[in-house]
Design an enzyme around this catalytic site. Structure first.
Site, short mmCIF file in Angstrom:
data_model
loop_
_atom_site.label_atom_id
_atom_site.label_comp_id
_atom_site.label_asym_id
_atom_site.label_seq_id
_atom_site.Cartn_x
_atom_site.Cartn_y
_atom_site.Cartn_z
N GLU A 40 -2.58 7.94 4.07
CA GLU A 40 -2.44 6.48 4.01
C GLU A 40 -3.80 5.81 4.23
O GLU A 40 -4.59 6.22 5.06
CB GLU A 40 -1.45 6.02 5.08
CG GLU A 40 -1.20 4.52 5.08
CD GLU A 40 -0.28 4.08 6.21
OE1 GLU A 40 0.38 3.04 6.06
OE2 GLU A 40 -0.21 4.78 7.25
N LYS A 111 4.88 0.31 0.22
CA LYS A 111 5.53 0.66 1.50
C LYS A 111 6.62 -0.33 1.87
O LYS A 111 6.38 -1.54 1.94
CB LYS A 111 4.46 0.73 2.59
CG LYS A 111 4.96 1.26 3.93
CD LYS A 111 3.78 1.36 4.89
CE LYS A 111 4.16 1.91 6.24
NZ LYS A 111 3.00 1.96 7.14
N CYS A 152 4.02 6.85 5.66
CA CYS A 152 3.87 6.75 7.12
C CYS A 152 5.15 6.34 7.86
O CYS A 152 6.06 7.15 8.02
CB CYS A 152 2.71 5.82 7.44
SG CYS A 152 2.08 6.00 9.14
#
Length: 270
Positions: A40, A111, A152
């Site tokens: 990330e 995300k 993540c």
């Protein structure tokens, strides 16, 4: 298929970050990796101001580098995530790209889950600079193997991974910048759990070390098989790890212990 997870220590220096990524992507490809995952925010990691300064659209120079190296090396490259600038939007997107061996962007995942938490007394407010995506994204390698994309903090939301698996994902991708504390106590447990639950390979590429703004990431990048066995763990330094993914063994696991096929969604009774 051979896969690799690249572990980096990104800062606000975009040029230095790209040089490091270039070095380790090339090393992974030289070792036979066909699917390579960057962590990330590999292009820039730091304060909200650092992210805004580094942000670019999907036709910017960093994405162009990623497309060029994927084409040059003939690999499927998951460009972990970048800070994407979107026309007409004040906030950035945290965007992971799957780039094929032809250098074309095959999928872009933004995300979904914002990291708005307090860890070890430090407050993180990802939503201050970024806005969440709203689309679950799968892709496929040049050889037709289905990929499930995530980033993540998404790792803590198993319903996302169940949906990815139900859409056909056989390899789950987790580029991350997990904090030092959560890497130490939660990272491997969560990665292995997602692998076992979805009977999928997980390639989890984490950042390591200190970053601008007082952040620290814990490393320990992992490649885990559908039985939950750890195939590779990165040592506590910048570099990469690789492992061979036995897709036939995965098919056998899914056939003999068909938990995905047996899943039943039962609506709550009023």
């Amino acid at each position: 298929m051979r896969a690799a997870a690249v572990q980096l220590n990104a800062t606000a220096d975009v040029a230095a970050n790209v040089r490091a990524a270039d070095e380790h992507v090339r090393a992974a490809a030289a070792g036979g990796a066909e699917l390579i995952v960057l962590p990330e925010k590999w292009m820039a990691l730091g304060t909200p101001d650092d992210l805004r300064a580094a942000a670019e659209p999907l036709d910017g120079p960093v994405v162009t580098w990623a497309r060029d190296i994927a084409r040059e090396l003939g690999v499927d490259l998951v460009a972990g995530s970048i800070s994407e600038r979107v026309d007409g939007r004040e906030k950035l997107r945290n965007t992971s790209l799957h780039i094929g061996p032809d250098g074309e962007i095959k999928a872009a995942y933004r995300k979904i889950h914002m990291f708005d938490v307090v860890v070890d007394g430090t407050e993180y407010r990802e939503s201050a600079a970024e806005e969440p995506g709203d689309e679950i994204v799968t892709s496929a390698t040049a050889g037709g193997v289905q990929l499930g994309m995530s980033i993540c903090y998404d790792l803590r939301f198993p319903e996302l991974y169940r949906e990815l698996a139900m859409r056909g994902a056989r390899i789950l991708l987790v580029p991350a910048a997990f904090t030092l504390a959560t890497t130490r106590d939660h990272w491997e447990v969560l990665v292995r759990a997602r692998a076992i639950e979805e009977q999928a390979f997980v390639v989890a590429a984490n950042q390591i070390g200190s970053h601008p703004g007082g952040m620290r990431s814990g490393g320990r990048s992992l490649i885990v098989d559908p039985w939950g066995l750890v195939l590779a763990t990165a040592p506590d330094r910048v570099g990469h790890v690789a492992a061979d993914l036995d897709l036939e063994a995965q098919a056998r696991i899914r056939r003999e212990l068909p938990s995905l096929a047996n899943a039943r969604l039962v609506e709550a009774q009023a």
